[in-house]
Design an enzyme around this catalytic site. Structure first.
Site, PDB file in Angstrom:
ATOM      1  N   GLY A  32       0.837  -1.192   0.000  1.00  0.00           N
ATOM      2  CA  GLY A  32       0.000   0.000   0.000  1.00  0.00           C
ATOM      3  C   GLY A  32       0.867   1.235   0.000  1.00  0.00           C
ATOM      4  O   GLY A  32       2.084   1.149   0.203  1.00  0.00           O
ATOM      5  N   GLY A  37       0.556   5.810   0.635  1.00  0.00           N
ATOM      6  CA  GLY A  37      -0.309   6.937   0.985  1.00  0.00           C
ATOM      7  C   GLY A  37       0.525   8.181   1.142  1.00  0.00           C
ATOM      8  O   GLY A  37       1.672   8.212   0.675  1.00  0.00           O
ATOM      9  N   GLY A  38      -0.052   9.162   1.791  1.00  0.00           N
ATOM     10  CA  GLY A  38       0.612  10.442   1.929  1.00  0.00           C
ATOM     11  C   GLY A  38       1.965  10.348   2.599  1.00  0.00           C
ATOM     12  O   GLY A  38       2.892  11.074   2.272  1.00  0.00           O
ATOM     13  N   PHE A  39       2.090   9.431   3.531  1.00  0.00           N
ATOM     14  CA  PHE A  39       3.314   9.322   4.315  1.00  0.00           C
ATOM     15  C   PHE A  39       4.397   8.573   3.576  1.00  0.00           C
ATOM     16  O   PHE A  39       5.561   8.722   3.842  1.00  0.00           O
ATOM     17  CB  PHE A  39       2.988   8.536   5.578  1.00  0.00           C
ATOM     18  CG  PHE A  39       2.316   7.233   5.213  1.00  0.00           C
ATOM     19  CD1 PHE A  39       0.940   7.193   5.094  1.00  0.00           C
ATOM     20  CD2 PHE A  39       3.052   6.119   4.890  1.00  0.00           C
ATOM     21  CE1 PHE A  39       0.321   6.029   4.683  1.00  0.00           C
ATOM     22  CE2 PHE A  39       2.432   4.969   4.487  1.00  0.00           C
ATOM     23  CZ  PHE A  39       1.064   4.923   4.378  1.00  0.00           C
ATOM     24  N   GLY A  40       4.045   7.677   2.633  1.00  0.00           N
ATOM     25  CA  GLY A  40       5.023   6.827   1.981  1.00  0.00           C
ATOM     26  C   GLY A  40       4.409   5.475   1.662  1.00  0.00           C
ATOM     27  O   GLY A  40       3.232   5.390   1.350  1.00  0.00           O
ATOM     28  N   LYS A  41       5.236   4.430   1.795  1.00  0.00           N
ATOM     29  CA  LYS A  41       4.748   3.112   1.383  1.00  0.00           C
ATOM     30  C   LYS A  41       4.598   2.161   2.566  1.00  0.00           C
ATOM     31  O   LYS A  41       5.219   2.348   3.597  1.00  0.00           O
ATOM     32  CB  LYS A  41       5.748   2.492   0.409  1.00  0.00           C
ATOM     33  CG  LYS A  41       5.743   3.183  -0.927  1.00  0.00           C
ATOM     34  CD  LYS A  41       6.745   2.518  -1.860  1.00  0.00           C
ATOM     35  CE  LYS A  41       6.749   3.245  -3.193  1.00  0.00           C
ATOM     36  NZ  LYS A  41       7.900   2.869  -3.998  1.00  0.00           N
ATOM     37  N   VAL A  42       3.812   1.113   2.350  1.00  0.00           N
ATOM     38  CA  VAL A  42       3.686   0.067   3.353  1.00  0.00           C
ATOM     39  C   VAL A  42       4.222  -1.236   2.753  1.00  0.00           C
ATOM     40  O   VAL A  42       3.824  -1.617   1.650  1.00  0.00           O
ATOM     41  CB  VAL A  42       2.223  -0.133   3.783  1.00  0.00           C
ATOM     42  CG1 VAL A  42       2.125  -1.230   4.826  1.00  0.00           C
ATOM     43  CG2 VAL A  42       1.638   1.161   4.319  1.00  0.00           C
ATOM     44  N   ASP A 102     -10.013  10.182  11.978  1.00  0.00           N
ATOM     45  CA  ASP A 102      -9.930   9.837  10.556  1.00  0.00           C
ATOM     46  C   ASP A 102     -10.520   8.454  10.320  1.00  0.00           C
ATOM     47  O   ASP A 102      -9.891   7.594   9.726  1.00  0.00           O
ATOM     48  CB  ASP A 102      -8.480   9.929  10.087  1.00  0.00           C
ATOM     49  CG  ASP A 102      -8.375  10.125   8.574  1.00  0.00           C
ATOM     50  OD1 ASP A 102      -9.422  10.431   7.953  1.00  0.00           O
ATOM     51  OD2 ASP A 102      -7.286   9.970   8.024  1.00  0.00           O
TER      52      ASP A 102
HETATM   53  C1  LIG Z   1       3.969   4.860 -10.366  1.00  0.00           C
HETATM   54  O1  LIG Z   1       5.152   4.807  -9.590  1.00  0.00           O
HETATM   55  C2  LIG Z   1       4.907   4.648  -8.206  1.00  0.00           C
HETATM   56  C3  LIG Z   1       6.234   4.745  -7.486  1.00  0.00           C
HETATM   57  O2  LIG Z   1       7.287   4.321  -8.254  1.00  0.00           O
HETATM   58  C4  LIG Z   1       4.220   3.306  -7.990  1.00  0.00           C
HETATM   59  O3  LIG Z   1       3.925   3.148  -6.631  1.00  0.00           O
HETATM   60  C5  LIG Z   1       2.915   3.293  -8.771  1.00  0.00           C
HETATM   61  O4  LIG Z   1       2.300   2.048  -8.632  1.00  0.00           O
HETATM   62  C6  LIG Z   1       3.161   3.594 -10.224  1.00  0.00           C
HETATM   63  N1  LIG Z   1       1.876   3.705 -10.897  1.00  0.00           N
HETATM   64  C7  LIG Z   1       1.580   3.062 -12.002  1.00  0.00           C
HETATM   65  C8  LIG Z   1       0.204   3.242 -12.560  1.00  0.00           C
HETATM   66  O5  LIG Z   1       2.394   2.359 -12.591  1.00  0.00           O
END
Ligand SMILES: *[C@@H]1O[C@H](CO)[C@@H](O)[C@H](O)[C@H]1NC(C)=O
Ligand SMILES: *[C@@H]1O[C@H](CO)[C@@H](O)[C@H](O)[C@H]1NC(C)=O
Ligand SMILES: *[C@@H]1O[C@H](CO)[C@@H](O)[C@H](O)[C@H]1NC(C)=O
Ligand SMILES: *[C@@H]1O[C@H](CO)[C@@H](O)[C@H](O)[C@H]1NC(C)=O
Ligand SMILES: *[C@@H]1O[C@H](CO)[C@@H](O)[C@H](O)[C@H]1NC(C)=O
Ligand SMILES: *[C@@H]1O[C@H](CO)[C@@H](O)[C@H](O)[C@H]1NC(C)=O
Ligand SMILES: *[C@@H]1O[C@H](CO)[C@@H](O)[C@H](O)[C@H]1NC(C)=O
Ligand SMILES: *[C@@H]1O[C@H](CO)[C@@H](O)[C@H](O)[C@H]1NC(C)=O
Ligand SMILES: *[C@@H]1O[C@H](CO)[C@@H](O)[C@H](O)[C@H]1NC(C)=O
Length: 845
Positions: free
Chosen positions: A509, A511-516, A626
């Site tokens: 996942g 979001g605004g903070f980064g990735k999970v 939230d």
């Molecule tokens: C675009 O790049 C981001 C980060 O590299 C990735 O998380 C995202 O899934 C990508 N989106 C698509 C539609 O490929």
């Protein structure tokens, strides 16, 4: 537009609109570019409104640089952020400039993915005037809101060049921008006269705005199209403070000062000392109110504090206090030394070398040894922090340390110590709280936290990591002791091992903070790792709040925090892994299997339990702020757990009805009363929960802009049908004919009460729980034709529910039978014991 929302907005914005119209800022030179689009767009939400036009005429060879539009935005509803200009090689915008002076430059970044270019993967630098490095190796965070960078630049040439250059690190990299603003700054904004500053010729420096805060809230958009945000998230000890307000019309400016410096709406609210605060039972109110702001080390900062004394009784007896910036006393503040009368605005600039800790503390307070007046108080109305370019003209560094760190001092030690400091304070607050909670708990008949350890994670399988962490990281004694005490610290190395060095294939996942990321610790614990965007300034308060809230509580229906980590500019939160992901995913927009009505009810009940605990299991209510379907996570058995406590707040203490705070949350789930009054109560969560109940029933987004006006907002649409008693018309198609009518009616009534206009009319979670349990029972008894099958506990809960439920008209026969069954036990005892035994069993996990 929704009339109700308009009605709320009007009182909020009318006053500021009034001021704007009298002193509308009209820059001599201005360029507003809607990059990558040939058509103009007028931003009417800006006051005054602005037209953003085509950017090609400012590029020397525009055909070379592709324009991109967001495929998921309908061409009929374009916005500033639905197009972007992409630079595959270095390129400059050149803006003609006729008169030298300070100019404001704003760059807007809101990545989307279009054909050939995924803007989230762009990495690039931006410089201005071939002198100032504004951004270096920048990648725009994927977030729910655009990233807007604001700079002040002195321009004395005939052109202002802004150059975008893809990072050389990868051959395929490119740059992009969604919108650019350039306009003349008001002349009284950045001036050189202030001799106190240790910055030569302030106006000739490149400045970047890093924080712009309206103390005491609310968020304000002003006539220079600046955004001021509320200070809550930066405040270290909210209990020691009070918010004061006055009518903005009462604020006046001195000669040479105007609302261009800061608007009246900022000066008309202030954060002051809570001089009745017993949390700090210090004689003579000898304490500080402190805010802590994340900054990047290695730069000088300009700190502008805005004051306007509207709280003193008289001008001759106005309050006197000290202002500290970065723990140094800047000066004694007394309005009468700066202005001619009360309620007149002024500001104080000071400068500061960015501390290696990466945070700047700003405090107001009074040193009783020097200041002996009886009218004790201190106040701050607004604050701005600007980063000043370093000697090589750069503003772009994101490392939290000066680059010359090769002298052998371990980076982690410095960072660790600093983080430790901030955390320690937070911990102290928690300790104090826990102390009070325990004291209160003792007087209650039933223990809410049977586990005596306030940090329940000490007993988890991760306990052994404490030993490891103190060996493997080079923290200072302070940081190390903190880690041991908390037992939650997980070394970066362990997290990297668990996630295969943040393998992209493990991303679950973002979001605004980064990735999970998902991962498995050495001891086999499955984890989810929330990784803040490296180097991002945003989210530090959320990070702290989340650790604070989650380290102090544990509940079967709240996602457990397993640990956290802060090393080498990484900020990581480690949670128990929730196999099935978000509730939203199971409702719509994915190919996940359809949840049955029973499953949905059980999930809602689980979430309500978690929230009930959050609201009542503590001496201070914790308000989540939230609640939405993406913050309810499901484990492998579809057990619901509430997550994402980054915005949560300690609610009002006993005897108070609300806390005042900047409005935060998610559009569509937002409590309109909170929006209108800025007063946050636990009933704001109830409102959001009610919206989510409708979402669960109807399986559609709470705001769906592709639908007609009356359908756009789910809460209103559902209420419309609920009030006609025809809610079944809009339910999830896949559930049609599969929900017991009475169960649906009970559910609809419950949701309706939750979204009542006034918080006071909304039920508490204990009530919601009963009603949902009841709806579940109505459904399953009908399905099974065997009412007593499930469990005795449910049955007795149902009985109570039925008994309490005096206002629910149109009971069917089953319900009436339930009523007659509930005779023998005493009502209130039963009521309490069911809720509390629930909590106890949940705790004992
Ligand atoms: C675009 O790049 C981001 C980060 O590299 C990735 O998380 C995202 O899934 C990508 N989106 C698509 C539609 O490929
Ligand atoms: C700058 O000067 C030129 C020539 O004097 C004039 O045509 C142009 O309108 C001016 N631009 C602005 C923004 O004032
Ligand atoms: C300020 O403007 C931004 C962007 O248009 C908007 O998202 C935000 O809600 C506005 N805030 C206020 C308090 O008007
Ligand atoms: C206002 O500005 C003018 C010109 O910059 C200056 O001469 C005057 O002293 C200023 N007045 C005050 C009160 O600062
Ligand atoms: C101010 O202090 C009093 C006394 O401790 C406390 O009850 C109250 O909650 C505080 N006010 C705020 C807004 O925190
Ligand atoms: C307030 O903060 C300053 C700077 O950190 C400190 O020097 C001062 O002692 C503090 N005052 C009190 C009463 O804690
Ligand atoms: C900012 O950059 C300018 C031009 O490169 C330089 O003259 C100035 O000294 C720099 N400012 C600081 C505080 O180093
Ligand atoms: C200025 O900042 C940049 C970016 O962080 C860095 O590369 C450069 O070395 C810094 N210059 C000085 C003199 O510190
Ligand atoms: C900020 O203030 C808090 C509380 O006074 C203190 O513990 C912390 O060390 C300070 N942080 C910095 C960077 O000075």
């Amino acid at each position: 537009m929704d009339l109700r929302i308009l009605a709320f907005l009007l009182p909020l914005f009318l006053p500021s609109a009034l001021f704007v119209s009298t002193t509308a800022f009209n820059p001599e030179t201005s360029y507003y570019l809607n990059c990558g689009s040939a058509s103009d767009i007028v931003i009417t939400t800006d006051v005054p409104s602005r037209k953003f036009t085509d950017d090609a005429r400012f590029l020397s060879d525009s055909a070379k640089y592709p324009s991109l539009s967001n495929p998921s935005v309908a061409a009929s509803s374009p916005s500033l952020y639905s197009t972007a200009r992409v630079f595959t090689s270095s390129a400059s915008y050149s803006f003609p400039i006729n008169s030298s002076g300070t100019y404001v430059l704003r760059l807007h970044f809101f990545p989307f993915s279009g054909d050939r270019y995924n803007l989230s993967s762009a990495r690039f630098g931006v410089n201005a005037l071939q002198r100032f490095g504004l951004l270096e190796d920048f990648s725009a965070p994927t977030s729910t809101a655009p990233t807007i960078k604001e700079y002040f630049l002195w321009v004395d040439s005939h052109e202002l060049d802004v150059t975008f250059a893809p990072s050389p690190t990868s051959s395929s990299s490119f740059a992009f921008v969604n919108a650019v603003e350039v306009f003349t700054a008001p002349t009284n904004l950045i001036k050189d006269e202030d001799s106190r500053l240790d910055i030569d010729q302030l106006s000739r420096q490149a400045l970047e705005t890093v924080h712009r805060i309206n103390m005491g809230g609310p968020g304000v958009n002003d006539s220079l199209w600046r955004t001021w945000i509320a200070d809550d998230d930066y405040l270290l000890d909210e209990f020691a403070t009070l918010v004061k307000r006055t009518d903005p019309l009462k604020i006046s400016y001195q000669q040479n000062e105007t609302d261009d410096v800061a608007p009246r709406t900022v000066y008309s609210t202030a954060r002051t000392m809570n001089i009745s605060s017993s949390v700090r039972a210090i004689p003579n109110f000898n304490f500080n109110v402190t805010w802590s702001f994340p900054v990047v080390a290695g730069y000088k900062y300009l700190v502008r504090a805005h004051f306007c004394d509207f709280i003193s009784q008289g001008f001759s007896t106005d309050i006197r206090f000290d202002l500290y910036v970065g723990n140094l006393r800047v000066q004694e503040i007394q309005g009468s030394a700066h202005v001619e009368h009360l309620a007149q605005a002024f500001h104080i600039d000071s400068d500061l070398e960015g501390p290696s800790s990466g945070t700047i503390n700003i405090s107001i307070g009074r040193d009783v040894a020097r200041i002996t007046q009886s009218n004790a108080n201190a106040m701050l109305n607004g604050l701005e922090i600007f980063k000043v370019n370093n000697t090589s003209g750069s503003l772009g560094g994101t490392s939290n340390l000066p680059s010359n760190s090769s002298n052998g001092v371990p980076i982690a030690a410095v960072v660790g110590a600093a983080v430790g400091g901030v955390l320690l304070v937070s911990l102290l607050i928690v300790c104090v709280l826990v102390f009070f909670i325990r004291k209160r708990r003792r007087s209650k008949p039933l223990p809410l936290l049977p586990n005596e350890s306030w940090s329940p994670f000490r007993e988890t399988p991760r306990g052994n990591s404490v030993g490891r962490s103190s060996k493997s990281t080079e923290g200072t004694a302070l940081a190390a002791s903190l880690r041991v005490n908390l037992g939650l610290y997980i070394p970066l190395l362990d997290i990297k091992a668990a996630t295969n060095d943040f393998d992209e294939s493990l991303v679950v996942g973002s979001g605004g903070f980064g990735k999970v990321y998902r991962g498995v610790l050495a001891d086999g614990t499955k984890i989810a790792v929330k990784r803040a965007m490296p180097g991002s300034k945003q989210g530090f308060p959320e990070f702290q709040t989340e650790i604070l809230v989650l380290s102090g509580i544990r509940h079967r229906h709240l996602v457990a925090l397993i640990g956290y980590c802060e090393e080498q500019s990484e900020r990581l939160l480690v949670y128990e892994y929730m196999e099935k992901g978000t509730l939203r995913n199971y409702l719509y927009g994915s190919d996940k299997p359809c949840l049955s009505w029973k499953q949905r009810l059980e999930i809602c009940i689980g979430a309500a339990r978690g929230l009930h605990y959050l609201h009542t299991g503590y001496s201070h209510t914790i308000i989540h702020r939230d609640i939405k379907s993406t913050n309810i996570l499901l484990d492998e058995n579809y057990l619901a757990k509430v997550s994402d406590f980054g915005l949560s707040k300690l609610g009002p203490s006993f005897g108070e009805t609300h806390v005042t705070t900047g409005v935060k949350g998610t559009f569509g789930y937002f409590d309109p009363e909170y929006f209108k009054t800025q007063k946050l109560t636990d009933k704001s969560d109830v409102y959001s929960f009610g919206v989510m109940l409708f979402e669960v029933l109807c399986a559609r987004p709470v705001i769906d802009r592709s639908l007609s006006m009356e359908q756009l907002n789910l809460a209103e649409w559902a209420l419309h049908w609920q009030r006609r008693g025809q809610l079944e018309k809009i339910i999830d198609q896949r559930l049609v004919g599969k929900i017991n009518t009475n169960s649906l009616r009970k559910f609809g009534e419950t949701a309706e009460k939750c979204v009542a206009e006034y918080g006071i009319d909304r039920p508490a979670f204990a009530d919601i729980l009963w009603n949902l349990e009841y709806a579940l029972q109505l459904h399953v008894t009908e399905l099974k034709r065997e009412p007593h099958e499930d469990s005795g506990a449910v049955e007795s809960q149902i009985s109570v529910a039925a008994m309490r439920d005096v206002d629910s008209a149109g009971l069917n026969v089953d319900e009436a039978n339930d009523r007659s069954r509930m005779t023998s036990e005493g009502q209130s005892d039963l009521t309490a014991s069911i809720v509390f035994s629930q909590l106890v069993t949940d705790e004992g996990r």
